[in-house]
Design a protein around this motif. Structure first.
Motif, PDB file in Angstrom:
ATOM      1  N   ARG A  47       0.824  -1.221   0.000  1.00  6.01           N
ATOM      2  CA  ARG A  47       0.000   0.000   0.000  1.00  6.01           C
ATOM      3  C   ARG A  47       0.854   1.265   0.000  1.00  6.01           C
ATOM      4  NH1 ARG A  47      -5.268  -1.319   0.587  1.00  6.01           N
ATOM      5  NH2 ARG A  47      -5.727  -3.265   1.654  1.00  6.01           N
ATOM      6  N   LYS A  49       3.499   1.711  -1.756  1.00  6.18           N
ATOM      7  CA  LYS A  49       4.130   1.891  -3.062  1.00  6.18           C
ATOM      8  C   LYS A  49       3.212   2.657  -4.012  1.00  6.18           C
ATOM      9  CE  LYS A  49       7.128  -2.024  -2.691  1.00  6.18           C
ATOM     10  NZ  LYS A  49       7.836  -3.050  -3.405  1.00  6.18           N
ATOM     11  N   SER A  50       3.842   3.241  -5.032  1.00 12.24           N
ATOM     12  CA  SER A  50       3.075   3.980  -6.039  1.00 12.24           C
ATOM     13  C   SER A  50       2.473   3.003  -7.043  1.00 12.24           C
ATOM     14  CB  SER A  50       3.991   4.971  -6.757  1.00 12.24           C
ATOM     15  OG  SER A  50       4.936   4.270  -7.542  1.00 12.24           O
ATOM     16  N   ASP A  51       1.636   3.526  -7.946  1.00 13.17           N
ATOM     17  CA  ASP A  51       0.978   2.678  -8.940  1.00 13.17           C
ATOM     18  C   ASP A  51       1.988   2.011  -9.872  1.00 13.17           C
ATOM     19  OD1 ASP A  51      -1.417   3.359  -7.851  1.00 13.17           O
ATOM     20  OD2 ASP A  51      -1.971   4.795  -9.421  1.00 13.17           O
ATOM     21  N   GLU A  52       3.021   2.752 -10.253  1.00 13.56           N
ATOM     22  CA  GLU A  52       4.031   2.191 -11.146  1.00 13.56           C
ATOM     23  C   GLU A  52       4.819   1.082 -10.453  1.00 13.56           C
ATOM     24  OE1 GLU A  52       3.861   5.558 -10.542  1.00 13.56           O
ATOM     25  OE2 GLU A  52       2.754   6.063 -12.354  1.00 13.56           O
ATOM     26  N   GLU A  53       5.130   1.291  -9.180  1.00 18.72           N
ATOM     27  CA  GLU A  53       5.860   0.267  -8.423  1.00 18.72           C
ATOM     28  C   GLU A  53       4.996  -0.980  -8.219  1.00 18.72           C
ATOM     29  OE1 GLU A  53       8.825   3.013  -5.674  1.00 18.72           O
ATOM     30  OE2 GLU A  53       6.786   2.575  -4.958  1.00 18.72           O
ATOM     31  N   LEU A  97      -4.186  -2.125  -6.419  1.00 21.05           N
ATOM     32  CA  LEU A  97      -4.160  -1.263  -7.593  1.00 21.05           C
ATOM     33  C   LEU A  97      -5.576  -0.933  -8.066  1.00 21.05           C
ATOM     34  CD1 LEU A  97      -2.023   0.058  -9.379  1.00 21.05           C
ATOM     35  CD2 LEU A  97      -2.119  -1.930 -10.844  1.00 21.05           C
ATOM     36  N   ARG A 100      -7.443   1.699  -5.883  1.00 21.44           N
ATOM     37  CA  ARG A 100      -7.043   3.097  -6.068  1.00 21.44           C
ATOM     38  C   ARG A 100      -7.734   3.744  -7.264  1.00 21.44           C
ATOM     39  NH1 ARG A 100      -0.524   2.781  -5.020  1.00 21.44           N
ATOM     40  NH2 ARG A 100      -0.673   2.159  -2.847  1.00 21.44           N
TER      41      ARG A 100
END
Length: 101
Positions: A47, A49-53, A97, A100
């Motif tokens: 949670r 981490k970013s969307d890309e990660e 993911l 979000r």
């Protein structure tokens, strides 16, 4: 003499039964297992981490699953717990993911 033998057998079976069943329901404290704590820490880690990660984590876990399937098909040793953990990681990261969006 027969009564004594029956009593001893019953007591022995009761003691063996309690050894296999663990602590009694009275006074037993429910504690989270290590597996549950590990899954909670993985969720909090993902949670953060970013969307890309997260997308990169999903791709890496799917690649790991592919490698494990390939190893299993070629009769190499694969731990089934690793296979389940990778599937869980893909599912958890995909769920986070999609939450979000």
């Amino acid at each position: 003499m027969m009564r004594l033998l029956v009593v001893l057998v019953v007591l022995t079976l009761c003691q063996l039964g309690s050894a296999f069943t663990g602590p009694s329901a009275f006074g037993a404290v429910a504690r989270p297992t290590a597996a549950i704590q590990m899954k909670d820490s993985l969720a909090t880690e993902l949670r953060a981490k970013s969307d890309e990660e997260l997308a990169a984590e999903i791709d890496a876990a799917k690649a790991e699953l592919y490698d494990m399937r390939h190893k299993r098909a070629t009769r190499q040793t694969v731990k089934t717990s690793d296979y389940d953990a990778a599937k869980y990681k893909v599912a958890l990261a995909s769920t986070i993911l999609s939450e979000r969006k």
